[in-house]
Write a protein that holds these residues in place. Structure first.
Motif, PDB file in Angstrom:
ATOM      1  N   CYS A 212       0.832  -1.211   0.000  1.00 32.19           N
ATOM      2  CA  CYS A 212       0.000   0.000   0.000  1.00 32.19           C
ATOM      3  C   CYS A 212       0.865   1.259   0.000  1.00 32.19           C
ATOM      4  N   LEU A 213       1.972   1.220   0.730  1.00 30.82           N
ATOM      5  CA  LEU A 213       2.875   2.378   0.758  1.00 30.82           C
ATOM      6  C   LEU A 213       3.539   2.573  -0.606  1.00 30.82           C
ATOM      7  N   GLY A 214       3.858   1.460  -1.282  1.00 30.37           N
ATOM      8  CA  GLY A 214       4.411   1.564  -2.625  1.00 30.37           C
ATOM      9  C   GLY A 214       3.411   2.171  -3.597  1.00 30.37           C
ATOM     10  N   ALA A 215       2.136   1.752  -3.477  1.00 30.43           N
ATOM     11  CA  ALA A 215       1.102   2.330  -4.327  1.00 30.43           C
ATOM     12  C   ALA A 215       0.925   3.816  -4.026  1.00 30.43           C
ATOM     13  N   ALA A 216       0.979   4.170  -2.735  1.00 23.99           N
ATOM     14  CA  ALA A 216       0.885   5.589  -2.367  1.00 23.99           C
ATOM     15  C   ALA A 216       2.069   6.374  -2.917  1.00 23.99           C
ATOM     16  N   GLY A 217       3.250   5.744  -2.907  1.00 26.01           N
ATOM     17  CA  GLY A 217       4.416   6.410  -3.478  1.00 26.01           C
ATOM     18  C   GLY A 217       4.246   6.664  -4.964  1.00 26.01           C
ATOM     19  N   ALA A 218       3.616   5.701  -5.658  1.00 22.88           N
ATOM     20  CA  ALA A 218       3.382   5.869  -7.093  1.00 22.88           C
ATOM     21  C   ALA A 218       2.345   6.946  -7.362  1.00 22.88           C
TER      22      ALA A 218
ATOM     23  N   VAL B  92       2.051  10.592 -15.384  1.00 26.67           N
ATOM     24  CA  VAL B  92       2.994   9.942 -14.481  1.00 26.67           C
ATOM     25  C   VAL B  92       2.388   8.764 -13.735  1.00 26.67           C
ATOM     26  N   THR B  93       1.332   9.026 -12.968  1.00 20.51           N
ATOM     27  CA  THR B  93       0.975   8.070 -11.916  1.00 20.51           C
ATOM     28  C   THR B  93       0.321   6.796 -12.430  1.00 20.51           C
TER      29      THR B  93
ATOM     30  N   GLY C 201      11.233  10.295 -15.470  1.00 19.44           N
ATOM     31  CA  GLY C 201       9.825  10.245 -15.839  1.00 19.44           C
ATOM     32  C   GLY C 201       9.457   9.156 -16.826  1.00 19.44           C
ATOM     33  N   ASP C 202      10.296   8.149 -17.023  1.00 21.28           N
ATOM     34  CA  ASP C 202      10.021   7.094 -18.001  1.00 21.28           C
ATOM     35  C   ASP C 202       9.261   5.951 -17.332  1.00 21.28           C
TER      36      ASP C 202
ATOM     37  N   GLY D  99       3.897  10.138  -4.186  1.00 22.10           N
ATOM     38  CA  GLY D  99       5.310  10.482  -4.057  1.00 22.10           C
ATOM     39  C   GLY D  99       5.983  10.769  -5.385  1.00 22.10           C
ATOM     40  N   ALA D 100       5.640   9.994  -6.433  1.00 24.57           N
ATOM     41  CA  ALA D 100       6.279  10.199  -7.739  1.00 24.57           C
ATOM     42  C   ALA D 100       5.980  11.585  -8.308  1.00 24.57           C
ATOM     43  N   PRO D 101       4.715  12.024  -8.372  1.00 26.16           N
ATOM     44  CA  PRO D 101       4.468  13.383  -8.875  1.00 26.16           C
ATOM     45  C   PRO D 101       4.998  14.461  -7.942  1.00 26.16           C
ATOM     46  N   ALA D 102       5.044  14.178  -6.621  1.00 24.45           N
ATOM     47  CA  ALA D 102       5.609  15.162  -5.699  1.00 24.45           C
ATOM     48  C   ALA D 102       7.095  15.365  -5.981  1.00 24.45           C
ATOM     49  N   ALA D 103       7.823  14.274  -6.260  1.00 20.99           N
ATOM     50  CA  ALA D 103       9.248  14.389  -6.552  1.00 20.99           C
ATOM     51  C   ALA D 103       9.497  15.190  -7.821  1.00 20.99           C
ATOM     52  N   LEU D 104       8.608  15.044  -8.795  1.00 20.05           N
ATOM     53  CA  LEU D 104       8.793  15.734 -10.070  1.00 20.05           C
ATOM     54  C   LEU D 104       8.505  17.230  -9.977  1.00 20.05           C
TER      55      LEU D 104
END
Length: 434
Positions: free
Chosen positions: A74-80, A233-234, A375-376, A83-88
């Protein structure tokens, strides 16, 4: 000294050389802070697992171990999703970045709610009591919100808050479970309460401002602003997480639902030894992905590649220490693991397979983080699709033909498939942008 009639400082005192001189201490500091928290959490979960292994029934140890598979998924899904768009946002202007962060804060509440439902349902399917399943679901909600707060803090380089949150959580888990053991009150239900309370306390170091902004985000416009992030992204990053989960943990779901939590407990025992390295590998992307993104945005491809190398070096060092600790425990304290009817040979085979699996992850994770930083995500999703198919087929086949221990061979096959597909992609990207 004089050069062309002008006074020039010796090369050692020039800014670029100072940066190069301080690069290693900077990396050490960055990884020191980023590793401290995950190692503390790993130690807390390791101690908790040992307590469950020694004092509760084997199926309860299997249930707790399964929880430590489900919640990180679940944390990995939340990261996707978050977290991924937040990092970008690190490569965008301040106004755009602020608007996207606000949208992600609103979205985090929905993601956390979904995580709670998933955790509750899966734990109930392992025959956990209704109250226990609901508390574990609440733990999933809190863990997801804390993970998003960690991601935002990492994006803004607030590493002390991240480390503080992890330390508070870890200390409370160990202290509270030790208290339950001392007073003879250790049960699955009480352990679930401990996890919920410790997670709530771990949210405090992020400060009132973070949680105030999170609450205020509920009054924002609908989720329409999230749609561009989903499209760009997500959706790809989430697909990658789901497929990677099938690659990495197909054995957990197959064995738990086919052979039962007790059978999964033996496999979880091997994963328990590797938890320090596994948690470091899952935590470092939160630090390094934004850093790689920023350096690429600045045109510093060499600096981005140095971060990738530092990531792999740090992961390898932690794995080496983890292997030494595991060997010491198996050699000098075998009674800790063999008292529940697990055979010594089975334990050693499981441990050897987990060392091999983790070693492959140390090799391939930095490359995956590099592709995330550029972003790939569609390429990563294709890699994950190939590896997950490999893992599912091999794991299920080995489980049916040779039993739960052999099913770990499917996980190893899936990890190798990732390496074979991933490295050509990263090399091709570097050649195009060199």
């Amino acid at each position: 000294m004089l050069v062309g009639g002008q006074r020039v400082l010796p090369s050692f005192f020039r800014g670029g050389d100072w940066i190069r001189t301080l690069a290693l201490p900077s990396a050490v500091t960055r990884y020191g802070l980023s590793v401290t928290g995950p190692v503390a959490v790993s130690a807390a979960h390791f101690i908790a697992s040992l307590i469950f292994l020694r004092l509760l029934q084997p199926y309860e140890f299997g249930q707790f171990s399964f929880l430590l598979i489900v919640v990180p998924f679940c944390l990995g899904a939340a990261g996707a999703l978050l977290g991924a768009p937040a990092a970008l946002t690190r490569g965008k202007d301040e106004v755009t970045a602020r608007a996207e962060i606000s949208t992600l804060q609103k979205s985090s509440l929905a993601v956390a709610g979904a995580a709670g439902i998933v955790v509750t349902a899966l734990m109930y399917s392992t025959h956990a009591d209704t109250a226990e399943a609901l508390l574990f679901g609440l733990y999933g909600v809190g863990a997801t919100l804390r993970a998003f707060a960690r991601s935002l803090s990492n994006v803004h380089a607030r590493l002390l808050r991240v480390a503080g949150s992890d330390l508070v959580y870890a200390v409370l888990v160990v202290a509270s479970l030790s208290g339950l053991v001392a007073f003879g009150r250790l049960t699955m239900l009480n352990a679930a309460v401990v996890l919920v309370v410790a997670t709530a306390a771990g949210c405090l170091p992020f400060g009132w401002r973070h949680w105030r902004d999170l609450i205020r985000s509920t009054g924002m416009q609908p989720f329409g602003r999230y749609l561009p992030m989903w499209r760009d992204v997500t959706r790809w990053s989430l697909l990658g997480v789901v497929l990677t989960e099938l690659t990495a943990n197909a054995h957990a779901y197959f064995v738990t639902f086919i052979s039962g939590p007790k059978a999964f407990g033996l496999l979880a025992l091997g994963a328990l030894f590797m938890r320090p390295a596994s948690l470091v590998l899952s935590a470092l992307p939160d630090i390094d992905q934004p850093l790689i993104t920023r350096r690429i945005a600045q045109g510093d491809l060499g600096g981005a590649l140095r971060v990738v190398k530092e990531f792999r070096t740090a992961g390898g060092a932690v794995l080496a220490v983890t292997i030494l600790l595991s060997a010491a425990l198996v050699t000098w304290y075998p009674h800790l693991f063999l008292s529940k009817g697990y055979g010594e040979t089975d334990v050693l085979i499981v441990l050897a397979l987990w060392i091999a699996i983790t070693a492959v992850r140390v090799v391939r994770t930095p490359e995956a983080v590099f592709l995330q930083a550029v972003g790939d995500y569609s390429a990563l999703a294709r890699v994950a699709a190939w590896s997950s198919a490999t893992s599912l087929v091999v794991t299920f086949g080995l489980l049916c033909m040779a039993g739960p221990v052999a099913s770990l061979g499917g996980v190893l096959a899936g990890e190798i498939a990732i390496v074979l597909a991933l490295f050509p992609l990263t090399r091709a990207w570097r050649r195009r942008h060199a």
